[in-house]
Design an enzyme around this catalytic site. Structure first.
Site, PDB file in Angstrom:
ATOM      1  N   ARG A  60       0.858  -1.179   0.000  1.00 30.10           N
ATOM      2  CA  ARG A  60       0.000   0.000   0.000  1.00 30.10           C
ATOM      3  C   ARG A  60       0.896   1.232   0.000  1.00 30.10           C
ATOM      4  O   ARG A  60       1.456   1.629   1.021  1.00 30.10           O
ATOM      5  CB  ARG A  60      -0.891  -0.026   1.246  1.00 30.10           C
ATOM      6  CG  ARG A  60      -2.009   1.007   1.234  1.00 30.10           C
ATOM      7  CD  ARG A  60      -2.645   1.097   2.597  1.00 30.10           C
ATOM      8  NE  ARG A  60      -1.810   1.879   3.510  1.00 30.10           N
ATOM      9  CZ  ARG A  60      -1.631   1.610   4.795  1.00 30.10           C
ATOM     10  NH1 ARG A  60      -2.175   0.536   5.333  1.00 30.10           N
ATOM     11  NH2 ARG A  60      -0.884   2.390   5.551  1.00 30.10           N
TER      12      ARG A  60
ATOM     13  N   HIS B  40      -3.783   4.268   4.569  1.00 28.71           N
ATOM     14  CA  HIS B  40      -4.867   3.301   4.682  1.00 28.71           C
ATOM     15  C   HIS B  40      -6.173   3.923   4.195  1.00 28.71           C
ATOM     16  O   HIS B  40      -6.892   3.347   3.390  1.00 28.71           O
ATOM     17  CB  HIS B  40      -5.013   2.856   6.134  1.00 28.71           C
ATOM     18  CG  HIS B  40      -6.220   2.019   6.393  1.00 28.71           C
ATOM     19  ND1 HIS B  40      -6.352   0.735   5.913  1.00 28.71           N
ATOM     20  CD2 HIS B  40      -7.361   2.289   7.066  1.00 28.71           C
ATOM     21  CE1 HIS B  40      -7.526   0.248   6.286  1.00 28.71           C
ATOM     22  NE2 HIS B  40      -8.155   1.175   6.989  1.00 28.71           N
TER      23      HIS B  40
ATOM     24  N   TYR C   7       4.149   5.609  11.222  1.00 28.77           N
ATOM     25  CA  TYR C   7       4.481   4.221  11.562  1.00 28.77           C
ATOM     26  C   TYR C   7       5.278   3.498  10.480  1.00 28.77           C
ATOM     27  O   TYR C   7       5.663   2.347  10.667  1.00 28.77           O
ATOM     28  CB  TYR C   7       3.199   3.423  11.859  1.00 28.77           C
ATOM     29  CG  TYR C   7       2.164   3.437  10.746  1.00 28.77           C
ATOM     30  CD1 TYR C   7       2.270   2.596   9.644  1.00 28.77           C
ATOM     31  CD2 TYR C   7       1.076   4.299  10.803  1.00 28.77           C
ATOM     32  CE1 TYR C   7       1.322   2.608   8.633  1.00 28.77           C
ATOM     33  CE2 TYR C   7       0.111   4.319   9.801  1.00 28.77           C
ATOM     34  CZ  TYR C   7       0.241   3.477   8.717  1.00 28.77           C
ATOM     35  OH  TYR C   7      -0.699   3.496   7.704  1.00 28.77           O
TER      36      TYR C   7
END
Length: 391
Positions: free
Chosen positions: A283, A287, A296
């Site tokens: 990805r 998200h 993160y």
């Protein structure tokens, strides 16, 4: 912005078909089925030969079609992200980086197959003939879906994580009982693979030999949770514990995704039961538009995967191995721009939703409490009109 930019993006089967034992899938000796390298070179190995058979007759024109699918899907996705940033959509779940997994698997389906998506299968929707602008109504808050699932055998988006795998399994069990030779495919991500619904789906589909393909897009991150926090083995190996085959495919290789999914779907149609396909991809964006992946995820990781960009991979192949010229890419760029304009125009022209629609379809035969709440809401809405008239 160029369209390649990563910053944008029959025989019938009887109901009592004999259940066959799970067979080791072709190519099981290799960890990752890959037919096209990140540099755009074809790979042919003995292990991958059974999968190669499913794309042996693919033409240059077919490959251009796959490239067009990915480019236009990415452009649509980029426009949707921009529209959300401009306040035109409430939220958007981007597919950036996952185009090959979705287009390859989507183009492997037949018209009579049925697809159960999550909420980011925009490329699969494109392959199923769903107008991309129809995907945006739910994210704008003007409807609960935007298309008729039975028109394209493409179910409405599912927000509850993993539940669509149970829906797909039940539907596939019905397909088998009807004696049809179609198949079902359920999409989910690595995060959903940890949900109990998915485990139940695996159990039921195996026991009842359901003609379903579980297509897991492992994009490495379940929001901020890395895959290694969810499993001690590669996801595709989980299928072994349920008694059916699993295979891992290079999710940035559209040709491999097409071949492996065709193999799995045909296996289902022959009455050989479920398959788990793990498309190992990444990805490249957030998200959703409410997420900040820089909190993160390391930039070095993202940059390493951008070098494996699925669209650039296929473009390199077309430029080096076929007679595809710049005219094709220029025409596609123009088509991409036109799609972007249409998406913006359609979204901004969407009518406001009917405020009273929330009271419909709550009970089959109506309910006094709902009627009371509807009347209260009507009075509340009318109060605004009264204020406007100075009353």
């Amino acid at each position: 912005m160029t369209v390649e930019s990563t910053a944008a993006r029959k025989p019938r089967r009887g109901a009592g078909a004999k259940r066959t034992a799970a067979k080791k899938p072709p190519g099981a000796k290799t960890e990752l089925v890959q037919l096209l390298t990140p540099e755009g070179k074809r790979v042919k190995t003995a292990e991958n030969a059974p999968y190669e058979a499913y794309v042996a007759d693919i033409t240059t024109e077919d490959m251009r079609g796959l490239y067009r699918d990915m480019v236009l899907t990415r452009r649509f996705d980029a426009e949707a992200t921009s529209l959300q940033r401009q306040g035109e959509l409430g939220l958007w779940a981007s597919l950036l980086g996952q185009e090959a997994a979705q287009i390859g698997s989507g183009r492997a389906t037949r018209e009579d197959d049925y697809v159960f998506p999550t909420y980011r299968e925009h490329g699969v929707a494109w392959c199923r003939g769903v107008d991309p602008t129809n995907l945006l109504g739910m994210f704008r808050g003007v409807n609960n879906g935007g298309w008729d699932p039975n028109s394209n055998n493409f179910h409405l988006y599912t927000i509850v994580i993993g539940s669509q795998t149970l829906h797909a399994t039940g539907y596939a069990m019905g397909v088998a009982k009807d004696g049809a030779d179609s198949a079902v495919i359920a999409y989910f991500g690595d995060g959903a693979s940890s949900q109990g619904d998915v485990a139940e789906s695996f159990t039921f589909s195996a026991v009842y030999n359901a003609p379903v393909v579980f297509f897991c897009q492992n994009n490495q991150w379940a929001i901020s949770e890395p895959t290694e926090r969810q499993t001690r083995v590669p996801l595709y190996q989980r299928a072994q514990g349920y008694g059916f085959p699993g295979v891992r495919v290079d999710g940035n290789d559209v040709l491999a995704c097409l071949a492996v999914t065709k193999w799995a779907l045909e296996r289902a149609r022959r009455g050989e039961g479920p398959t788990l396909v793990e498309a190992y991809t990444y990805r490249m964006g957030a998200h959703t538009t409410s997420d900040d992946p820089t909190k993160y995820r390391a930039d070095e990781e993202r940059e390493a995967w951008e070098a494996k960009d699925p669209i650039q991979r296929l473009r390199s192949y077309l430029e080096s191995e076929t007679d595809t010229n710049e005219g094709f890419f220029a025409e596609l760029e123009a088509e991409s721009e036109a799609l972007g304009r249409r998406v913006r125009e359609v979204v901004r022209a969407m009518p406001d939703p009917d405020h009273f629609a929330i009271f419909e379809n709550v009970y089959a035969d109506g309910h006094a409490l709902v009627d009371e709440e509807r009347a209260q809401f009507a009075a509340y809405q009318a109060s605004f009109a009264d204020e406007g008239e100075g009353k």
